[in-house]
Motif scaffolding. Structure first.
Motif, short mmCIF file in Angstrom:
data_model
loop_
_atom_site.label_atom_id
_atom_site.label_comp_id
_atom_site.label_asym_id
_atom_site.label_seq_id
_atom_site.Cartn_x
_atom_site.Cartn_y
_atom_site.Cartn_z
N PRO A 108 -41.71 40.07 36.54
CA PRO A 108 -43.34 40.31 36.18
C PRO A 108 -44.18 39.74 37.25
O PRO A 108 -43.85 38.74 37.83
N ILE A 113 -44.46 45.19 27.33
CA ILE A 113 -43.59 44.11 28.38
C ILE A 113 -42.89 44.99 29.21
O ILE A 113 -42.25 46.04 28.97
N ASP A 114 -43.05 44.54 30.49
CA ASP A 114 -42.24 45.31 31.53
C ASP A 114 -40.73 45.19 31.25
O ASP A 114 -40.09 44.22 30.92
N ASN A 154 -52.25 43.77 32.75
CA ASN A 154 -52.54 44.40 31.67
C ASN A 154 -53.08 43.63 30.57
O ASN A 154 -53.26 44.27 29.43
N HIS A 158 -50.72 38.56 33.45
CA HIS A 158 -50.23 40.15 33.55
C HIS A 158 -51.43 40.78 33.73
O HIS A 158 -52.52 40.67 33.02
N LEU A 204 -48.89 39.78 25.76
CA LEU A 204 -48.76 41.38 25.96
C LEU A 204 -48.37 41.67 24.47
O LEU A 204 -47.54 40.99 24.10
N HIS A 208 -52.81 31.95 29.88
CA HIS A 208 -51.52 32.81 29.42
C HIS A 208 -51.01 32.46 27.82
O HIS A 208 -50.18 33.09 27.57
#
Length: 721
Positions: free
Chosen positions: A657, A650-651, A664, A662, A645, A641
């Motif tokens: 999320p 970022i979404d 990605n 993630h 990103l 973690h």
């Protein structure tokens, strides 16, 4: 540091000349030439390798301490003496100080400001003083007149606050010689005692009445109010990419702009209707001056090296020694003849972007939290923190908190050294890391040449097309539109490109046309950044183009190399898990000699952070331009973690999320071909080439790289899907 130097260039063609500037506290300095074979130091746990090379350099030079004064300002020569004087300008302080700083000085007369007051001075004598000050970050207007009878009037206008004015008497003043904006012209070693902030619409003329002051405050054209023959009205909006500004009046022949103040920025009459200075130049008529701006350290030359026409292309250094002190001034020698089939492009624009990055020493405590451990710093960074006059990196902010958008090579740069220790990666990054790639090429007996970003930017495909294979360094982040165009044209016409790094082709960058030794960026408001552009300051003064990320201009790196920046973190490196696609016959050759099969991991070991997937990561994304038929041969696994990103990844929206790390957050290993026989191989991580040095180069990361290089160089038919 008791010994350091710099060269007047980072690269030179065989047959060219390099000037070397040296500062030393020792009485004598030894000078020699070495070819750098590998970066490293005891702290890196890798030995630095260099070999002596004969040269026409002197064997010794006298030692002397050379000083630098930073700080931007503008300077013009007066064409006539003024027996009485009026002067005015708009100014916006960004770092008010207790001591007075010069705003506008003409001859001996000057407007000065501090955090508490505005003064009109004649030399050291204060002719008038207002116990009022401009508000930090807000535009204000100051004007002063001294008439032939010695009547003095000083005025300060601050929008939203009451006007302030004082009238006094003094001996009449006659001014001559020069006009200075933001400086008093006194050279003081160290950060310049210059004004920090914006200046706009300076006017100097014969003395005028209060009605002219009021009209100038309201934006009137000074040449409609005053005699043009005895008036200076410097046009600070003109040619923001240059180093001179014209005078619309005749009192001067125009002004030289020194040490790269930020230009193309809004002035006091900006309406906000335009964010680009080109359609409305009169609204972008300010200079943002900084005490730590620097275009050229200004040292005298101590030695000159004439490069032999037959010297092999490679990375060299002028080695300076005195007592126990050593400094290696880098010089890349580019080829006189293009007989090699492989070209390595060192990402010197990225080196300059990070040049003299001060965060390691200035934020050493904060970085303990980022790393989770004390990695220490290079001691040269402690010295750098005490010397702001040597300029900052494009990741720093100026002493007034504004972002640094210009970086010059004409100064000592302590982190472009083969033994520089980078705590972010527990050792290697940038220049020292790219020397590991050179060592790998040497060990395998490769016939190669070396150039830098400068040569690609200047020569384009005329250079690249001479080589069968082009390799990048580990972090080619900063590039111009012309460089992107050249690489794209190269691969489109049969060239083979090996992108051996991460976070590449990311940031819009330009060479400064007025100071070709300097680069410019504007961060914009996207991407991983330590500062963002102020409103109206998103466009590069050098070209007028919008700055920020190439991705935000529809030119994501994925379109060029199949992958683009997605995440970064500095806890530890990991390996790549082979995909099922990697075993298919058209691409399985990439893994010849590699024992790991589909679903197994390669490249999990290495120096520094360990593992080939480390530092900054790129991934494939068809939506961003990755070719649909590109083969993703593997993806990195095992990240924690602590790997974050990139902001643009970022979404957005209401959906939460996905749980865990993630998807990605990964580096992708990608191979694809282009019509005409061109091909691209991308590794998706800055850490890749560092991992190639693991176990003396006997590892799967080096093996994969060598296999691809051999196929790209030797195979005439298509080499990728």
């Amino acid at each position: 540091m008791r010994l350091l130097g710099y060269a007047d260039r980072l690269s030179v063609p065989a047959g060219g000349r390099v000037a070397v500037h040296v500062s030393s506290e020792h009485p004598e300095v030894g000078v020699s030439l070495v070819r750098l074979r590998r970066g490293g130091s005891p702290r890196h746990h890798v030995e630095l390798v260099e070999e002596s090379v004969a040269s026409d350099l002197p064997t010794t030079v006298p030692g002397r301490v050379q000083r630098t004064t930073s700080g931007s300002f503008a300077e013009a020569q007066l064409r006539a003496r003024l027996p009485d004087v009026g002067c005015a300008l708009w100014f916006r302080p960004t770092a008010p100080t207790d001591e007075q700083r010069p705003l506008l000085v003409v001859g001996s007369l000057g407007l000065w400001c501090s955090a508490d007051a505005l003064e009109l001075r004649d030399g050291d004598d204060v002719l008038a003083r207002l116990e009022a000050h401009a508000v930090r970050g807000r535009w204000a207007f100051a004007a002063a007149t001294v008439d032939a009878a010695g009547r003095v009037r000083l005025t300060l206008h601050r929008p939203g606050l009451p006007d302030e004015a004082v009238e006094t008497t003094a001996a009449p003043v006659t001014v001559s010689e020069r006009l200075l904006l933001g400086s008093d012209g006194v050279v003081r070693p160290g950060p310049g005692a210059t004004f920090d902030g914006g200046v706009a619409r300076p006017v100097v003329s014969r003395s005028w009445g209060p009605e002219v002051t009021e009209a100038l405050r309201c934006g009137a054209d000074p040449l409609a109010l005053l005699d043009a023959g005895s008036t200076s009205a410097l046009d600070l909006a003109a040619d923001p990419g240059g180093v001179r500004v014209p005078d619309r009046g005749a009192l001067t022949g125009g002004a030289a702009v020194h040490h790269l103040p930020t230009r193309g920025v809004p002035g006091p009459f900006w309406t906000g209707a335009e964010r680009d200075f080109r359609p409305a130049p009169a609204e972008f008529d300010a200079l943002h001056l900084h005490e730590d701006d620097l275009a050229d350290a200004g040292w005298d030359v101590d030695a000159t090296w004439t490069v032999p026409t037959d010297l092999p292309s490679g990375v060299y250094a002028v080695r300076l020694t005195a007592g126990d002190d050593v400094d290696r001034v880098p010089v890349v020698v580019t080829p006189a003849r293009h007989g090699a089939s492989v070209l390595l492009v060192l990402p010197t624009w990225t080196y300059l972007a990070y040049a003299n990055w001060r965060t390691y020493a200035e934020y050493e405590t904060e970085r303990l939290g980022l790393y989770g451990e004390d990695r220490g710093i290079d001691e040269r960074d402690r010295w750098l923190a005490a010397h702001p006059e040597f300029g900052r990196s494009l990741y720093d902010v100026h002493s007034d908190g504004s972002g640094v958008c210009y970086s010059t090579r004409r100064r000592p740069i302590v982190n472009i050294r083969p033994d520089y220790y980078t705590p972010t990666t527990c050792g290697f990054r940038h220049y020292a890391q790219d020397l590991l790639l050179l060592d790998w090429l040497e060990r395998r007996g490769e016939h190669y040449a070396v150039v830098t970003d400068d040569e690609v930017e200047q020569q384009g495909t005329a250079l690249l097309d001479r080589y069968r294979v082009v390799l990048t360094g580990g972090h080619p982040e900063y590039c111009s539109a012309g460089m992107l165009d050249s690489y794209a044209a190269y691969t489109a016409t049969g060239g083979r490109l090996m992108y051996l790094g991460g976070n590449g082709f990311y940031q819009v960058t330009a060479r400064h046309p007025g100071v070709p030794d300097a680069l410019e960026i504007r961060r914009g408001h996207a991407g991983v950044a330590t500062w963002v552009s102020d409103p109206g300051e998103e466009h590069l003064s050098a070209t007028g183009e919008p700055g920020g990320l190439w991705r935000m201009r529809g030119r994501a790196p994925n379109r060029l190399v199949g992958v683009g920046f997605t995440a970064q973190g500095f806890d530890r490196g990991h390996g790549y898990r082979r995909s099922a696609r990697s075993a298919e016959p058209d691409v399985s050759w990439v893994f010849d000699g590699v024992k790991a099969g589909v679903g197994e991991v390669v490249g999990a070991d290495g120096p520094g952070l360990g593992g080939a997937a480390a530092d900054e990561f790129d991934r494939a994304d068809i939506g961003l331009g990755t070719p649909p038929d590109a083969a993703v041969l593997g993806s990195s696994v095992g990240h924690s973690h602590k790997i974050g990103l990139a902001p643009e990844e970022i979404d957005h929206g209401y959906a939460a999320p996905p749980p865990g790390v993630h998807p990605n957050v990964r580096a992708d290993l990608v191979l694809f071909g282009l019509p005409g026989g061109g091909a691209v191989f991308s590794v998706g991580s800055i850490g890749w080439s560092t991992a190639m040095s693991h176990d003396g180069g006997d590892n799967d990361v080096a093996r994969i790289t060598g296999t691809v290089l051999d196929r790209f160089r030797d195979h005439d038919g298509p080499v990728a899907p």
